[in-house]
Design a protein around this motif. Structure first.
Motif, PDB file in Angstrom:
ATOM      1  N   LEU A   1      60.218 -53.871   1.065  1.00 39.91           N
ATOM      2  CA  LEU A   1      59.057 -53.341   0.353  1.00 39.91           C
ATOM      3  C   LEU A   1      57.890 -54.311   0.314  1.00 39.91           C
ATOM      4  O   LEU A   1      56.729 -53.901   0.217  1.00 39.91           O
ATOM      5  CB  LEU A   1      59.463 -52.934  -1.068  1.00 39.91           C
TER       6      LEU A   1
ATOM      7  N   GLU B   1      53.758 -44.576   2.142  1.00 37.53           N
ATOM      8  CA  GLU B   1      55.091 -44.112   2.510  1.00 37.53           C
ATOM      9  C   GLU B   1      55.171 -43.866   4.014  1.00 37.53           C
ATOM     10  O   GLU B   1      56.145 -44.269   4.672  1.00 37.53           O
ATOM     11  CB  GLU B   1      55.415 -42.829   1.751  1.00 37.53           C
TER      12      GLU B   1
ATOM     13  N   GLU C   1      60.431 -45.442  -4.239  1.00 40.28           N
ATOM     14  CA  GLU C   1      60.540 -46.632  -3.387  1.00 40.28           C
ATOM     15  C   GLU C   1      61.985 -46.905  -2.996  1.00 40.28           C
ATOM     16  O   GLU C   1      62.263 -47.297  -1.861  1.00 40.28           O
ATOM     17  CB  GLU C   1      59.938 -47.840  -4.093  1.00 40.28           C
TER      18      GLU C   1
END
Length: 275
Positions: free
Chosen positions: A249, A217, A191
């Motif tokens: 994120l 992703e 990440e």
């Protein structure tokens, strides 16, 4: 130097509109099998990537996506069809037009970080002072300036991959090709590297084609996602990613992200999976 060139390119692109940077035309790949019918791996693969796009290609294991990327890179010849970069047909291995980042770090352990980044520049007969300036610049871009004299064994997995990306960028390629570059990393580092790549793309706006089997992703990074089917490999769907260009994120938890993920997963399952 490089920053001024990037800004000038962005200004001219804004006036002229996006140009086709990479075009894959009717790629077919098959392998001969002794005493058997040839094995078709890829069939009628067609797609385009525009200048300054970051596009991901997703597909299940064995669908031929790595073979396709190797054809685009010039590492494997197609049985038929062609690949065009800036209107020129790809005829050889990666060079100044195509940079390549693999899943493995592919760094030379006996060279320092700076020497690894400079490796490709030496073949361009670039003056030593210019090489040093370019290496220093791209190590700063990837946040590893203070590790220039370190060796790969002294770096974490994520840092090694940053060095590999800096090495590819130092040659200033027209297109950056990435073959599941974060697949070997643990979840947290993966990440972090996704965030890093997105920030790097925002900074440089280099054209990127990345293959991955990780749907989240692909959505997080891309402006568009191409979905590959298997047996033989072909492009089944093109899905636009209508998310803000700047993403953190937490966007993976948003309803918009979840809906796009549903679309991609449905495309991966194929028409027979529709309810």
């Amino acid at each position: 130097m490089f920053e001024r060139a990037v800004q000038a390119d962005r200004t001219s692109a804004a006036i002229a509109g996006p140009a086709i940077k990479l075009e894959v035309q009717n790629i077919h790949k098959s392998y001969g099998v002794k005493h058997q019918k040839p094995l078709t791996v890829l069939e009628e693969v067609n797609f385009q990537i525009f200048e300054r796009e970051l596009v991901c290609l997703v597909g299940s294991s064995g669908c031929g996506k790595s073979t396709l990327l190797n054809i685009i890179a010039g590492l494997v010849p197609p049985t038929s069809g062609r690949v065009m970069v800036d209107g020129q047909c790809v005829t050889g291995r990666p060079g100044s037009d195509r940079g390549m980042v693999f899943q493995g770090y592919t760094l030379y352990p006996w060279l320092t970080v700076a020497q690894n980044v400079a490796f490709g520049l030496q073949f361009q007969r670039m003056p030593k002072a210019q090489q040093r300036d370019r290496v220093r610049y791209f190590l700063e871009v990837v946040g590893l300036g203070r590790f220039a004299n370190s060796y790969p064994k002294q770096l974490s997995g994520g840092m090694k991959q940053r060095v590999a990306i800096a090495r590819a960028l130092a040659n200033e390629p027209a297109v950056l090709l990435m073959d599941e570059p974060f697949g070997a990393l643990d979840a947290q580092t993966k990440e972090q590297m996704q965030q890093f790549l997105l920030e790097l793309w925002e900074q440089t706006h280099i054209t990127v084609l990345m293959i991955t089997h990780d749907v989240e992703e692909a959505i997080y990074l891309s402006q568009r996602v191409y979905v590959m089917g298997a047996h033989p490999g072909r492009i089944e769907s093109e899905i636009g990613i209508q998310l803000p260009e700047h993403r953190d994120l937490d966007i993976k938890l948003s309803p918009e992200f979840v809906e796009i993920k549903r679309q991609v997963l449905q495309a991966l399952r194929g028409p027979t999976a529709e309810a």
